[in-house]
Design a protein around this motif. Sequence first.
Motif, short mmCIF file in Angstrom:
data_model
loop_
_atom_site.label_atom_id
_atom_site.label_comp_id
_atom_site.label_asym_id
_atom_site.label_seq_id
_atom_site.Cartn_x
_atom_site.Cartn_y
_atom_site.Cartn_z
N LYS A 87 4.52 3.46 -8.35
CA LYS A 87 4.44 2.55 -9.22
C LYS A 87 3.55 1.48 -8.50
O LYS A 87 2.40 0.53 -8.64
N TYR A 88 3.95 0.97 -7.23
CA TYR A 88 3.53 0.08 -6.31
C TYR A 88 2.04 0.13 -6.29
O TYR A 88 1.22 -0.88 -6.11
N LEU A 89 1.43 1.82 -6.31
CA LEU A 89 0.08 2.33 -5.55
C LEU A 89 -0.69 2.24 -6.42
O LEU A 89 -2.04 1.89 -7.06
N GLY A 90 0.02 1.63 -8.40
CA GLY A 90 -0.76 1.52 -9.25
C GLY A 90 -0.62 2.82 -10.20
O GLY A 90 -1.94 2.80 -11.76
N TYR A 91 0.30 3.77 -9.80
CA TYR A 91 -0.36 4.71 -10.31
C TYR A 91 0.85 5.27 -11.17
O TYR A 91 1.87 4.34 -11.67
N ASP A 92 0.21 5.94 -12.31
CA ASP A 92 1.68 6.81 -13.19
C ASP A 92 2.99 7.02 -12.50
O ASP A 92 2.25 8.86 -11.38
#
Length: 365
Positions: free
Chosen positions: A196-201
């Motif tokens: 989530k921090y990396l912007g992923y699901d």
Amino acid sequence: MKKFFCSVLALLMLASFAGCGSANDANNNNGEVFADGDQYGQIGGELNILNWGEYIDPELITLFEEETGVKVNYVEMTSNEEMLIKLKSSDCVYDMCFPSEYIIEQLIASDLLMPLDMDKLPNAKNIAADKLEITDSFDPGNKYSLPYMWGTVGILYNTKMVEEPVTSWSVLWDEKYAGQIWMYDSVRDSIGITLKYLGYDLNTRNPEEIAEARDLLIAQKPLRKGFGTDNMRSSMVNGKAAMAVIYSGDAFCCMDENEDLAYAVPMEGSNVWFDNVVIPKTAKNTEAAHAFINFLNDGAIAARNTEFIYYSTPNQAAMDRLDEYFTENETYNPPKEVLDRCTVFHDLGEFVSVYNEAWSKIKMK
């Protein structure tokens, strides 16, 4: 989820609420139940329950036994995976259990669950519609399960040690907190929040994204106090760490013990989890299982139960009874804008091996 911390605290809270007209009207001094729904006749027999440790007010089990003549055998589990093994066993003895969302998907796919007889569950009407909308994502139509407790994963932090507002998972990689950061010892939770921090699901099946999360967690090692579970709570309450990735129910308990603690669900989003009640196909006493599920969803009973264990109830009739200590606390009762950025875990199928391989490398470094 894991619930081991708040029994003594919850008993004190129940005593303090005795005059508040909340869930304690579930019984009077003579032990008679004053619940919202119909009372039960004698059912008899035995009811074998598999549940997390300290995840129900034990006095409610006694009340149910007295009211129905059913002997309840309550067995505790320590993980969803342990429960899955027991339910898949050819000699499974359990009549009901409380797995989390991604395990429910596995159980449904393996044809191990019995559809619930909603005619026997009139108190299911008490479950909030917005919670059923979420659980529908892993049990379409809520055919096989009903939500029991729920919560979020976030950061519990000490405001005397972390002066800036915690709004992002990035704080877990801030070098000024080196040696003061607890991560949760769980492959899905720790890799999930990193994704989530990396912007992923957090349910991604992209090996490159998993590898990126793996490398970031490996790089975090000098900053970590360690990977923890139950031990993190006493560490945070006693001011021995600056922050911990933790379940909201545990955070709520810790905050009650130490007023310097606060909880945040970062802006990038997180996991919203559900533990639902199910009836295995191999259940022997399905009548008692349905009766107990209905009993737990009575408004007065559900309110008393959540006051005891401190985890969030999906039961709106219970919420309507609770003291503002619970209902106005955003850790216990997060607002819609928080839930809108959270996602449930789903079953990864065979791809879980990619997560497990990444986790092994993280733990080895």
